[in-house]
Structures are given as C-alpha cells and as structure tokens.
Design an enzyme around this catalytic site. Structure first.
Site, short mmCIF file in Angstrom:
data_model
loop_
_atom_site.label_atom_id
_atom_site.label_comp_id
_atom_site.label_asym_id
_atom_site.label_seq_id
_atom_site.Cartn_x
_atom_site.Cartn_y
_atom_site.Cartn_z
N LYS A 1 0.85 -1.20 0.00
CA LYS A 1 0.00 0.00 0.00
C LYS A 1 0.88 1.25 0.00
O LYS A 1 2.09 1.16 0.27
CB LYS A 1 -0.91 -0.02 1.23
CG LYS A 1 -0.14 -0.02 2.55
CD LYS A 1 -1.05 -0.32 3.74
CE LYS A 1 -0.24 -0.36 5.03
NZ LYS A 1 -1.03 -0.80 6.19
N TYR B 1 16.18 29.94 9.43
CA TYR B 1 14.98 30.63 9.89
C TYR B 1 14.95 30.75 11.41
O TYR B 1 15.30 29.80 12.13
CB TYR B 1 13.72 29.85 9.47
CG TYR B 1 13.32 30.05 8.03
CD1 TYR B 1 13.04 31.33 7.52
CD2 TYR B 1 13.19 28.96 7.17
CE1 TYR B 1 12.65 31.50 6.19
CE2 TYR B 1 12.79 29.12 5.85
CZ TYR B 1 12.53 30.40 5.37
OH TYR B 1 12.15 30.56 4.07
C1 LIG Z 1 -0.20 -1.80 6.84
C2 LIG Z 1 -0.84 -3.10 7.13
C3 LIG Z 1 -0.10 -4.29 7.07
C4 LIG Z 1 1.41 -4.31 6.98
O1 LIG Z 1 1.92 -3.96 8.24
P1 LIG Z 1 3.48 -3.86 8.57
O2 LIG Z 1 3.52 -3.49 10.01
O3 LIG Z 1 4.02 -2.78 7.69
O4 LIG Z 1 4.09 -5.19 8.28
C5 LIG Z 1 -0.79 -5.49 7.19
N1 LIG Z 1 -2.13 -5.51 7.40
C6 LIG Z 1 -2.87 -4.38 7.50
C7 LIG Z 1 -4.33 -4.47 7.73
C8 LIG Z 1 -2.25 -3.14 7.38
O5 LIG Z 1 -2.98 -2.02 7.51
#
Ligand SMILES: *Cc1c(COP(=O)(O)O)cnc(C)c1O
Length: 347
Positions: free
Chosen positions: A33, A242
């Site tokens: 994702k 800044y």
């Molecule tokens: C993001 C996510 C994962 C992956 O998690 P990691 O901690 O990056 O391994 C797996 N399942 C769900 C539902 C997630 O939202």
C-alpha cells in the site's frame, strides 16, 4: 543536477521477503500500500512477484492499478478498505479482491459484483477496520457460505511482543473464525515475529520488506544522498537559518544541502538530525526549511559534494528516532523530487 538521489535496493526487498518467508510455514504475501511505503509500487511488486510472492495487499482499490500492471493477471491483490461506493468498476476491471469490512459492504458487494471474489476483515479489538462480533454473527453463516477467499484481522500491538493485547486478539480471532475452512490471516511484520500460532495461512508483511523495525534482521533498502549546494564559513555569534535558532560558538563551516521538508525530511529533524560524510557525522544546525537543510561540516578536511541522510551509517529507524516518529512515516513521506534509482530491477 541538484536533485537529491534516492537509491532503492530491490534485491534487498526480495531478500527481506525471503527471510520472512523462511520464518513461517504459511504463504508469505506482501503489503505494498501507499506506493510500496513510498518506494514505488510498480518496481517493488514486479520484483516480489519474481521472487515468488503471489498475494499482494493495498489500502485502496485505486492502488491496485499500478500493481496489476506490474504483476499481470495471476497474483491476487487484496484491498483492505474493502468495497466502497464507487469502487465496483475498479474492482472488476483490475480483478481485485475487496476485504469486506461491514454489513453495508457485504450487501454492496453481493449486489453489484455477484460471484466476484471477496474476503472479510474482522475487528478483534483494534477498533479501526472490520466487522465486530455482533455484526459478524448476524451475517457470518451467509458470508461463509459464499466462500470468502480470506478472513483476516489486524493486530494493534504486534511490535510489543509482551503486550497482553496480542494473545487477546488471537483468542478473539480464533473464536470469530471457528468453523471457517478457508484461508485466514492475522500477521503483518510484527505478527510474524510473535510466532507460528499467529501465522495461520497467509502472512502480509509490509515494513519488514522495506528494512524497518520491528524486523531487526532486515537488510537496508533505501539510501538517500543530498547534494551540497553551497558551503560558507560563519564566525562565532552568527546565526543560521529561519528564526536564527542556531548560533555558531566557534568559527564554523556550514554546508547547505538540496532537500527539505517538502521532500519528506520532516521539520522535526531541525537541530536533531545527523548527516554523514562517509563515516563522519555532521550535525544538522538550524531549522529544516522547505527545500534546504544546513549542517555543520567544520570537522571535515574538505567541503563535501554530497552528504548522506540514509545510508550505511544511518537507517530509516535511526532517522525516525531523530525526527520523533517511526520508520513507516519516514519512508512514506519520501517526496517526488528525488532522482530515484532502482538497484536490482526485475527484468
Ligand atoms: C499496513 C498493514 C499491514 C502491513 O503492516 P506492517 O507493520 O508494515 O508489516 C498489514 N495488514 C494491514 C491491515 C495493514 O494495515
């Protein structure tokens, strides 16, 4: 050419996937994702498919497009947000498997895409996504009858192995899925490390693939080198950046590098971060600005041409600590201006 260069080691991602696979008897999928945590969903998916991954996970249906294009028709792509209003065409055209999160989504899916593969997401205590006990009980028999490809839930505290929540969620997941004969999934990266009772049929690591905690054995994936735009000498009493938050206490040499918070180098790194000239640390001084960071290179014999912010001396979790955040946020914040180079690109 003043753009900073981000090198993404696809071989390291594939190695991390293989290492995680070896820790479990379950199928090992891959969570890609948010553009593979900012590293590029297309190249990452192609590489992992070549390494043997057959199940991918995304947050949104739209994210399936780049991945389907990269991996072709075979692999499964699961969508955590399920079947939202407006997703129907995308789910059908890209052959995505929505993880249905509510009775509303169940009805929408069965009405608009009858016969199209789906999965179910259950909430076992995190209170974020998925059906809770009573809602699930109401539709469970009917939904299981329709043959979900996967029934999953997500752990809230998997990165803390001794947290009592882990065992509680495991228990709840077991009871909510009792009698389901198809595939189940509970573990992301942290869950894999908790041990085999958390693995079920399919694990879905994300951060561990990309070199981040809690997978301590992960190989580093991202390297980021920032070109020096200018070097200047400042006298004691002169301020830098800044709001003049840093004032030289000795005759100092300041290098200005070409990246800033617009590139995901968070403003909270101001005064906390370190850049590296090979093995010599150079402290960030003054505020991180939108496109530039100033750093103290007084102790270097020669003014550097570039400084590393991610590299052999400093990984994503080190930088995250300096910024007061987690590796996930560092990676997903990496901006679009970098010159991206992929090492170990799949053919
Ligand atoms: C993001 C996510 C994962 C992956 O998690 P990691 O901690 O990056 O391994 C797996 N399942 C769900 C539902 C997630 O939202």
């Amino acid at each position: 050419m003043s753009a900073a260069s981000l090198t993404i080691d696809l071989d390291a991602i594939a190695n991390n996937w293989r290492r995680l696979s070896r820790m479990t008897a379950a199928e090992t999928g891959a969570t890609i994702k948010a553009d593979a945590y900012g590293l590029g969903a297309g190249p990452v998916a192609r590489k992992l498919a070549q390494a043997g991954a057959r199940s991918f996970f995304v947050a949104l249906a739209e994210e399936g497009a780049a991945i389907r294009q990269a991996v072709g028709a075979g692999p499964r792509i699961f969508v955590f947000s399920g079947h939202m209003a407006g997703d129907t065409q995308t789910l059908r055209n890209l052959a995505l498997t929505p993880m249905l999160n509510s009775v509303d989504q169940v009805l929408r899916h069965f009405e608009s895409l009858p016969g199209h593969p789906f999965g179910v997401q259950l909430d076992t205590g995190m209170n974020r996504l998925g059906m809770e006990g009573p809602e699930w009980s109401a539709v469970r028999d009917m939904v299981l009858e329709m043959g979900p490809r996967l029934v999953m839930s997500h752990l809230a505290c998997a990165d803390e192995p001794h947290h009592l929540m882990n065992a509680e969620q495991l228990e709840t997941f077991l009871s909510m899925t009792a009698g389901h004969v198809g595939d189940r999934s509970l573990a992301a990266t942290g869950g894999i490390l908790l041990g085999p009772e958390y693995h079920f049929d399919l694990v879905r690591p994300g951060i561990g693939l990309y070199g981040g905690a809690p997978f301590a054995e992960a190989q580093a994936v991202a390297a980021l080198s920032l070109p020096v735009v200018q070097v200047r000498d400042v006298a004691p009493g002169e301020a830098v950046g800044y709001s003049c938050t840093w004032v030289a206490e000795r005759p100092s040499r300041i290098a200005t590098v070409a990246a800033g918070y617009a590139d995901g180098l968070l403003r909270s790194l101001s005064g906390n971060a370190v850049l590296w000239a090979d093995r010599t640390p150079c402290p960030v001084v003054g505020r991180v600005s939108m496109d530039l960071i100033t750093c103290d290179v007084t102790d270097l014999a020669e003014p550097p041409e570039a400084l590393d912010i991610l590299g052999p001396q400093q990984g994503v979790d080190d930088l995250a600590e300096q910024a007061g955040t987690i590796g996930y946020e560092i990676l997903t914040s990496l901006g679009p201006r970098y010159r991206r180079r992929y090492a170990g690109q799949a053919a």
